[in-house]
Design an enzyme around this catalytic site. Structure first.
Site, PDB file in Angstrom:
ATOM      1  N   SER A  16      38.905 -25.553  56.343  1.00 57.15           N
ATOM      2  CA  SER A  16      39.049 -24.437  57.458  1.00 57.15           C
ATOM      3  C   SER A  16      37.350 -24.287  56.755  1.00 57.15           C
ATOM      4  O   SER A  16      36.357 -24.816  55.836  1.00 57.15           O
ATOM      5  CB  SER A  16      39.828 -23.421  56.182  1.00 57.15           C
ATOM      6  OG  SER A  16      39.656 -23.571  55.009  1.00 57.15           O
ATOM      7  N   GLU A  18      34.418 -21.024  57.441  1.00 62.66           N
ATOM      8  CA  GLU A  18      34.007 -19.697  57.084  1.00 62.66           C
ATOM      9  C   GLU A  18      32.462 -19.041  57.877  1.00 62.66           C
ATOM     10  O   GLU A  18      31.303 -19.860  57.891  1.00 62.66           O
ATOM     11  CB  GLU A  18      34.012 -19.559  56.067  1.00 62.66           C
ATOM     12  CG  GLU A  18      33.467 -17.890  55.258  1.00 62.66           C
ATOM     13  CD  GLU A  18      33.446 -16.989  53.565  1.00 62.66           C
ATOM     14  OE1 GLU A  18      35.010 -17.535  53.006  1.00 62.66           O
ATOM     15  OE2 GLU A  18      32.538 -16.975  53.128  1.00 62.66           O
ATOM     16  N   ASP A 110      33.161  -6.390  46.741  1.00 63.60           N
ATOM     17  CA  ASP A 110      31.893  -6.278  45.147  1.00 63.60           C
ATOM     18  C   ASP A 110      31.314  -5.058  45.813  1.00 63.60           C
ATOM     19  O   ASP A 110      31.347  -4.804  47.112  1.00 63.60           O
ATOM     20  CB  ASP A 110      30.903  -7.551  45.858  1.00 63.60           C
ATOM     21  CG  ASP A 110      31.261  -9.045  45.691  1.00 63.60           C
ATOM     22  OD1 ASP A 110      31.689  -9.104  44.110  1.00 63.60           O
ATOM     23  OD2 ASP A 110      30.608  -9.886  45.961  1.00 63.60           O
ATOM     24  N   ASP A 161      40.743 -14.658  33.539  1.00 63.99           N
ATOM     25  CA  ASP A 161      40.705 -14.357  35.395  1.00 63.99           C
ATOM     26  C   ASP A 161      41.875 -15.451  35.934  1.00 63.99           C
ATOM     27  O   ASP A 161      42.688 -15.479  37.020  1.00 63.99           O
ATOM     28  CB  ASP A 161      39.583 -15.881  35.096  1.00 63.99           C
ATOM     29  CG  ASP A 161      39.106 -15.632  36.914  1.00 63.99           C
ATOM     30  OD1 ASP A 161      38.816 -14.157  37.254  1.00 63.99           O
ATOM     31  OD2 ASP A 161      38.092 -16.486  37.049  1.00 63.99           O
ATOM     32  N   PHE A 219      23.158 -16.519  45.966  1.00 61.07           N
ATOM     33  CA  PHE A 219      24.491 -16.843  45.404  1.00 61.07           C
ATOM     34  C   PHE A 219      24.964 -16.784  44.561  1.00 61.07           C
ATOM     35  O   PHE A 219      26.224 -16.468  43.755  1.00 61.07           O
ATOM     36  CB  PHE A 219      24.735 -17.161  46.646  1.00 61.07           C
ATOM     37  CG  PHE A 219      24.644 -17.191  47.807  1.00 61.07           C
ATOM     38  CD1 PHE A 219      24.734 -15.773  48.166  1.00 61.07           C
ATOM     39  CD2 PHE A 219      24.507 -17.592  49.526  1.00 61.07           C
ATOM     40  CE1 PHE A 219      24.271 -15.442  49.517  1.00 61.07           C
ATOM     41  CE2 PHE A 219      24.515 -17.237  50.338  1.00 61.07           C
ATOM     42  CZ  PHE A 219      24.473 -16.344  50.961  1.00 61.07           C
ATOM     43  N   HIS A 269      37.798 -25.725  52.193  1.00 62.51           N
ATOM     44  CA  HIS A 269      36.977 -25.146  52.463  1.00 62.51           C
ATOM     45  C   HIS A 269      35.306 -25.040  52.532  1.00 62.51           C
ATOM     46  O   HIS A 269      35.036 -24.777  51.743  1.00 62.51           O
ATOM     47  CB  HIS A 269      37.630 -23.566  52.229  1.00 62.51           C
ATOM     48  CG  HIS A 269      37.636 -22.329  52.739  1.00 62.51           C
ATOM     49  ND1 HIS A 269      37.975 -22.072  53.575  1.00 62.51           N
ATOM     50  CD2 HIS A 269      36.105 -21.570  52.417  1.00 62.51           C
ATOM     51  CE1 HIS A 269      37.181 -20.962  54.639  1.00 62.51           C
ATOM     52  NE2 HIS A 269      36.378 -20.011  52.909  1.00 62.51           N
TER      53      HIS A 269
END
Length: 301
Positions: A16, A18, A110, A161, A219, A269
């Site tokens: 996939s 993005e 965020d 988490d 990032f 991904h």
């Protein structure tokens, strides 16, 4: 060492991609070139991000609608909780559904200002798990959520988490997509820990081929991902050599994916940053070929 690393791979993977919505005509042209370059690989789905506080709401909707309309690719829209009431999120989600979107990447999101802590909208959703449950009440969306192999920066610890990931999946999400990472063992350790906690939903590793080192550092700082020293060293001296930098980036990403493949991973991904070549090269090395080319060969036979 007796066999080349990428020899005879059957291409038995699912991928996939993005994208992020374009800001102007030039970036829209670049995005569309990227979509058209990757579409022949027939990804499981592609996704389009959603800016902080809904800042790209209209552009996200327009990009998703165009990809569906002009390519027919299964397309997911990102949606966050930030600065939005439940009624506003319902309006956005219904708009996506009416545009043909059946897949949502549901994220807490965020804060608009980096470094601030997330504060829920007074009439909104307090977490991604709440958002998932709310979306399921709006329409039967297929929902993906985020996961963090190196632990979310705001999580108390790795167990907290994992517990949060389980809440999101229990609320109705179908799969998790991880934040990017640069050490395959971190993903594999996380996958095993999740399985030990009873999580059996697919967890897709998020792969970021590094096209811009400075941007990647930014990032990584924001999401808590570690850039290994050896990787930093490989990019040294390449600031003014973009083509060499691309070759190094593709090599690093491909080797990591090959390691994951050897450990049984078959879903990947890719964070494309609206550029096709690095992701395409890695997919090619993993054995993927354009569907059209395969059909031509079958017809010729």
């Amino acid at each position: 060492m007796s066999k080349p690393l990428f020899a005879s791979l059957p291409g038995d993977i699912d991928v996939s991609f993005e994208f992020f919505p374009p800001k102007n005509d030039k970036s829209e042209e670049q995005l569309w070139d990227t979509v058209l370059a990757l579409a022949p690989l027939r990804p499981d789905f592609v996704s389009v991000t959603y800016g902080a506080g809904g800042s790209t709401r209209e552009r996200t909707h327009g990009t998703v609608a165009r990809i569906i309309r002009e390519t027919g690719l299964p397309t997911a829209a990102h949606l966050t909780c930030v600065d939005a009431s439940r009624d506003e999120i319902r309006e956005v989600a219904e708009g996506f559904w009416n545009a043909g979107v059946r897949h949502i990447v549901a994220l807490r999101g965020d804060p608009p200002t980096m470094g601030d802590r997330f504060v829920p909208h007074p009439g909104g959703y307090a977490s991604a798990a709440d958002l998932v449950a709310g979306l399921k009440d709006i329409a039967p969306f297929d929902i993906s959520v985020a996961a963090y192999p190196e632990t979310h920066p705001e999580a108390q610890d790795s167990q907290a988490d994992i517990d949060n990931l389980k809440r999101k999946l229990d609320a109705g999400a179908s799969r998790a997509i991880t934040q990017f990472f640069f050490a395959p063992e971190k993903f594999l350790r996380f996958r095993d820990l999740a399985a030990a906690q009873g999580i059996d939903a697919p967890i897709l590793p998020g792969i970021l081929p590094v096209s811009n080192v400075a941007q990647t550092r930014k990032f990584a700082d924001a999401c808590g991902a570690e850039i290994p020293k050896w990787m930093e060293e490989l990019f040294e001296g390449l600031d003014n050599r973009p083509e060499s930098r691309k070759l190094v980036a593709a090599t690093i990403a491909a080797e990591m994916c090959r390691t994951l493949y050897a450990e049984g991973v078959r879903d990947f991904h890719f964070y494309t940053l609206n550029r096709a070549e690095l992701s395409y090269a890695v997919c090619h090395l993993l054995g993927m070929r354009p569907r059209e080319a395969a059909l031509v060969q079958e017809n010729a036979a």
